[in-house]
Structure formats: C-alpha cells, structure tokens
Design a protein around this motif. Structure first.
Motif, short mmCIF file in Angstrom:
data_model
loop_
_atom_site.label_atom_id
_atom_site.label_comp_id
_atom_site.label_asym_id
_atom_site.label_seq_id
_atom_site.Cartn_x
_atom_site.Cartn_y
_atom_site.Cartn_z
N LEU A 92 11.00 7.56 7.07
CA LEU A 92 11.93 6.85 6.19
C LEU A 92 11.19 6.11 5.08
N PHE A 93 10.08 5.45 5.42
CA PHE A 93 9.29 4.76 4.40
C PHE A 93 8.70 5.76 3.41
N GLU A 94 8.28 6.92 3.89
CA GLU A 94 7.74 7.94 2.99
C GLU A 94 8.80 8.43 2.00
N GLY B 279 0.80 -1.21 0.00
CA GLY B 279 0.00 0.00 0.00
C GLY B 279 0.84 1.26 0.00
N ASP B 280 0.28 2.32 0.56
CA ASP B 280 1.01 3.59 0.66
C ASP B 280 2.02 3.47 1.81
N PRO B 281 2.91 4.46 1.97
CA PRO B 281 3.94 4.34 3.00
C PRO B 281 3.41 4.10 4.41
N THR B 282 2.29 4.73 4.77
CA THR B 282 1.74 4.52 6.10
C THR B 282 1.30 3.08 6.29
N GLN B 283 0.60 2.54 5.31
CA GLN B 283 0.16 1.14 5.40
C GLN B 283 1.35 0.19 5.44
N GLN C 38 11.73 -5.76 -1.04
CA GLN C 38 12.86 -6.43 -0.39
C GLN C 38 13.57 -5.48 0.58
N LEU C 39 13.76 -4.24 0.17
CA LEU C 39 14.40 -3.25 1.02
C LEU C 39 13.62 -3.06 2.32
N GLU C 40 12.30 -2.90 2.21
CA GLU C 40 11.49 -2.64 3.38
C GLU C 40 11.41 -3.85 4.31
N ARG C 41 11.36 -5.03 3.73
CA ARG C 41 11.18 -6.22 4.55
C ARG C 41 12.52 -6.73 5.10
N VAL C 42 13.53 -6.80 4.24
CA VAL C 42 14.78 -7.43 4.64
C VAL C 42 15.65 -6.48 5.47
N LEU C 43 15.89 -5.28 4.96
CA LEU C 43 16.80 -4.37 5.65
C LEU C 43 16.09 -3.57 6.75
N LEU C 44 15.06 -2.79 6.36
CA LEU C 44 14.38 -1.96 7.34
C LEU C 44 13.57 -2.81 8.32
N GLY C 45 12.95 -3.87 7.81
CA GLY C 45 12.19 -4.75 8.69
C GLY C 45 13.06 -5.40 9.75
N ARG C 46 14.28 -5.76 9.37
CA ARG C 46 15.21 -6.35 10.32
C ARG C 46 15.59 -5.35 11.41
N ARG C 47 15.79 -4.09 11.02
CA ARG C 47 16.11 -3.07 12.01
C ARG C 47 14.92 -2.80 12.94
N ILE C 48 13.72 -2.77 12.36
CA ILE C 48 12.52 -2.51 13.17
C ILE C 48 12.32 -3.64 14.17
#
Length: 575
Positions: free
Chosen positions: A465-467, A243-247, A482-492
């Motif tokens: 950051l997602f926005e 979805g959009d960055p918020t979702q 992949q960026l959101e799930r693998v890298l940023l998701g790992r940090r979150i």
C-alpha cells in the motif's frame, strides 16, 4: 466516456452510453441556439449547492466511502446540466467535488477528535481463537541476522542501508489521459485463480534488511520484550519517515511495535475531522481503490436490478453516500426506463461515532436533492437501531421490491475472535431475500492469527500500500506524510499496536475466509460479468494509474485490485 464501451451490447451501461451520445449531439445543437439568447436567460436552476445548510453536520468518510480521484474544480460542487431526459455520463461523476462540499465538516461524535474506540453494535470481544497453521518462518535459516546488521551496528554501517524500491513509472504530472492521445485498448495484467499475492504472512519475506530486521523485532516481542524494545529503538533510527516506501512503512510499523512494547511512553494522538478528511482525499487522488470498489459493486447492482420497477438498497455502513450518487445517475438513464421508486435504507458506519443521526440525516438530504435533479422517485430511510437488535421488519421490505444489500469496506468492523457477529449480519441480509449482495473488503489476514503471523501479514499488506503511493505523491509531500501517519499509521497501530480492554483492534480477513462466512450464511456466489471486469480494467487505464496495478480473478466470484501482485482490495457478489 468511450473508453468504458465494450462489445457486449446487452449490457446496461454500454447501451446507456450509446443513448447518451445521441442525446449529447442534440444538446450541443441546442446549446448553440441558446448562446444567442444567453443574456436574457435566467440562472441555471441546477447550479447550486443543495446541501450547503446541512454539510456542517457531516463527518469524514469511512475507510470505504472515499471520493473518486477525478480532477478538482475551483468552485463548489454543481449538479450537471440536465435536459428533461435526465442526461448523464456515468464515468464523469465527479465525487471529488461532492466530497469537497464536506471538507469543512464537523464531527458528529461527541468531540472533534476521532471517534472513541468502537463499541456497541459493531464491537465485540472474545477469547483467542487459533485459525492459522504453525508459523512458516519458524524453521527458516537466519544467518546472518538482519536485526543485528541493521540495529546493532555502527553508525557508518547504518548509512549504507539502501532502498529496494524502484517505481515502475514516473509520478503523474496530470490526471487522466494525456491530451490528444488516441484511444487504444489497455494492456493490463489480469491473473486468474491467483495462488499467491494476497497480503498473507507468506508474502512478508523480503530481501530488504530493514524488513527482515523488523520481522525479527516482532518475533522477539513475544519472548524477549526488553531486547525487542531496544532493537525497535535502533530500527527507528535506521529508517526514514521521508525515505522510500520501504523505509517509510518500516518507520510506521516500528512506531506501532514500540507502542505495543511500551504503551505508556506513546500517547494516543487525536485527529480532527478535517485532518482525516484530507487524508482520505489524498489517498483517493493518488490511488484507485475506492473507485474500483464502487464501480464494480454498482455494476453488479445494475445488472441484478436491470428490469426492476422498485429498487430497495440496504447499505450496511453508509457515510456520505458517494457510491449511491453515481448509481443514481446510472439508474436515471436505464434503457428500460427509470425505476418507479428507489429506496435506500442506511445503517450508519461506526466511523460516524456514537451519535450518527445528524450525519446520516445530512447524507439523506444530499441524496434526495441529487435524485430530485435526476427526476427520480427516491426515498432515504436511516436505520439507527443497533445491529444486534435489527431484524427483517426493521427494513420495511415490500413484496414487489428488488432488494440489493451492500457491505462496502464495513463488514470487517464486525470481525472478532469468533465469526458470530458477522454471521448474524449475513443471516439478516439473507432474510431480506436480496437479488444481489455486494461485498468489498481489504485483502489481508489480520483477524484471528497470532501476533507474529498477524505482524507478517501487516508488513506484506502495508508495504504494498505504501509503495502504491509512490508514483503519485512526492516523498516530501505534506499530504503524503499526513496520510501515512494519520490514516494508515492509525490503522497499523490498531493492527499490531497495544492490546487490552477498551482498545479496538483493526481486523481484516482474506477472501477465502469471507467465502466461508458468506456460504455458511446460505449465500451463493455471483460471478462478475465480462463487462464488469473490462470496466475495472478501463478504470486503471483511463486515469493513467501505474502499470503496477493489476486485477486478480479468483473463484467463485472475487475480483481483487492488486499492487505488484499483492491483493489489496477485493469485491465479490452473492445472492
């Protein structure tokens, strides 16, 4: 590049650019003559890949050592064609191509998966240390509850949840400025002494029902974990991974919260070296974060070592050396002449795993080959001693050397419930007598706060950051997913996910906390020069980044890159 020029004629980089333009005119005349005899000439001795035999031992860059977002070439990296004068153009250093040579790397750790939880020199555990004041949201009015409205409603009501994000500019179709567009000064917002905007818990409030429902889930996690678990399951169904960055950020944060509430139900995903490298590449193609950090820190080092004959750089957390390749180019054309010696002492980043020797040696080889092309006298010395055992004698500082110490998106790895380890590292840096200490760090208070406060700060930081990915990456883009799930998701997950023995928590601090620690170590602030700030502004303009980016100046020496006034990355200089 003309966009990087400024009226400050005393500035090292500005003078170097003037010299370069004169040399380029001479080179163009020479090239016209050379074209007549091109078939008789031998191959260009510099058009080769000097680290082809060493790249197999390389590892992906850490969160700080990211490639600069320049246009990719179809072939492997080639050194620029230098004349005997060591000609270069600083803004055109293509570290994308430098990093392309590393994309097929193998992990130097003991397996091909991500390095295990960080231990040893960069790790530490201690009891909880309360730092922040009482939760500012505890007394806030809550009717009606967004959690009830989002999670515990009918399916038709869930479909009515809409996004609050509207990008300020369309996605880029090309990189860099539009062809043929004339130069005009950038019009970028710059805040001085910002009092709000960093990724603090105060910025977590939102008009988005999804965000507010997520925050209510985090509050329930402490007091009613079973109810919170059911709410998170419903919230995940209400958000969209595409979805959009918020979702998207709510989806990832809800997953992390779910793993905290039910850790046995969420297996830890492994990531290969190549996957992580692609994530870093996608982030830096889309956003200017690492380029801003490297450019600003390098300018401070150039100014502090302007007349130095012997320069010694101590890099706490080196990975691939992208930052130093650009600096070597600048030093090669100093108007005061090339340094007699440039030496880098590299302490490996914890992201290189438990066995970093092969990777750091490969980095040294690449930098030596690059310095050889630039005709620089260069030495690289890996420092593999654990940081707790390091002392002044570990670095062989010579009396006539000008020392620069660099902490680029690495010092947060030493953060713990107490600042003891960070303070020890800063005291060590101070003992080397540096002319400059550069610090680059994420702008978020995710260290010694309680869970709810930390969660709110994470929402504010990662939402921005997602926005910032939206203008440059399509929502259905596989690399963005992949960026959101693998890298940023790992940090979150490391920030708000499960906690316990053997689990490394992701820690960050805001600039005010870094200021306290730097001053406690006896370091004094060095304000950024007018040119350094103008150069950062030119960076955002020259590569056509979204107008939502802006710079924030904070006393005594902080320069932050922000998205919609939310500070995300801060660089400062000390001595």
């Amino acid at each position: 590049m003309a966009a990087y020029m400024c009226a400050d004629s005393e500035n090292l980089m500005a003078i170097a650019q003037q010299v370069i333009q004169q040399k380029q005119q001479q080179q163009q005349q020479q090239q016209q003559k050379d074209q007549q005899t091109q078939q008789l000439a031998g191959p260009n001795p510099f058009a080769f890949n000097p680290w082809a035999q060493t790249m197999s031992n390389s590892c992906p860059p850490s969160s700080y050592a990211l490639p600069d977002p320049f246009q990719l070439a179809d072939t492997g990296f080639q050194f620029p064609h230098y004349s005997c004068g060591g000609e270069f153009r600083f803004p055109e250093f293509d570290s994308d191509e430098w990093m392309d040579t590393l994309m097929g790397c193998h992990d130097s750790a003991e397996s091909s998966d991500l390095p295990p939880p960080l231990t040893g020199a960069w790790d530490g555990t201690a009891a909880d240390f309360p730092l922040y004041d009482a939760d500012p949201f505890s007394a806030a009015p809550s009717p009606p509850s967004d959690l009830s409205r989002i999670v515990f409603t009918t399916e038709s009501a869930q479909k009515n949840v809409t996004a609050q994000w509207s990008p300020s500019s369309p996605p880029r179709s090309t990189k860099g400025k539009a062809s043929g567009s004339p130069y005009s000064p950038p019009s970028l917002a710059r805040q001085k002494n910002p009092t709000v905007g960093s990724a603090s818990p105060h910025g977590a409030e939102s008009s988005s029902p999804l965000i507010n429902a997520l925050l209510e889930c985090a509050q329930l996690a402490e007091s009613e974990p079973d109810r919170a678990l059911r709410a998170v399951v419903g919230l995940r169904h209400s958000s969209l991974q595409r979805g959009d960055p918020t979702q998207r950020v709510v989806y990832i944060l809800a997953e992390a919260l779910y793993s905290r509430l039910s850790p046995e139900a969420v297996p830890i995903e492994t990531t290969t070296c190549e996957e992580l490298s692609l994530c870093y590449k996608a982030l830096d193609d889309a956003c200017p974060y690492s380029k801003f950090a490297h450019l600003t820190a390098n300018q401070a080092i150039l100014e502090a070592t302007e007349k130095a004959k012997r320069i010694h750089i101590v890099d706490f957390g080196i990975v691939q050396g992208v930052q130093w390749a650009a600096l070597l180019q600048a030093l090669a054309t100093r108007p005061t002449g090339k340094p007699d010696l440039i030496r880098i002492s590299g302490i490996p980043s914890p992201t290189l795993g438990k066995s970093p020797s092969a990777s750091i040696l490969a980095t040294g080889t690449r930098l030596r080959e690059f310095a050889k092309v630039l005709e620089l006298n260069f030495e690289f010395e890996p420092i593999l001693t654990p940081i707790q055992e390091l002392n002044e004698s570990s670095f062989r500082v010579v009396a006539d050397e000008v020392v620069a110490v660099n902490f680029m998106l690495q010092l947060h790895n030493l953060l713990d419930e107490t600042p003891a380890t960070v303070e020890a590292a800063l005291r060590l840096a101070k003992s080397l007598g540096p002319s400059i200490v550069t610090l680059g760090e994420h702008e978020a208070g995710l260290n010694r706060a309680g869970f709810v406060t930390r969660f709110k700060a994470a929402v504010s930081y990662y939402k921005a950051l997602f926005e910032s990915l939206e203008p440059s990456l399509d929502r259905d883009s596989a690399e963005r997913m992949q960026l959101e799930r693998v890298l940023l998701g790992r940090r979150i997950r490391g920030c708000v996910g499960p906690e316990g023995p053997g689990i490394q928590r992701e820690r960050m601090e805001c600039r005010e906390q870094w200021r306290e620690m730097m001053e406690e170590a006896g370091l004094e602030p060095v304000p950024h020069s007018h040119y350094a700030i103008s150069q950062a502004e030119m960076l955002l303009w020259s590569y056509n980044y979204s107008s939502c980016y802006n710079l924030q100046e904070s006393p005594p020496c902080f320069l932050s890159l922000a998205w919609n006034d939310v500070g995300l990355l801060t660089v400062s200089s000390w001595r």
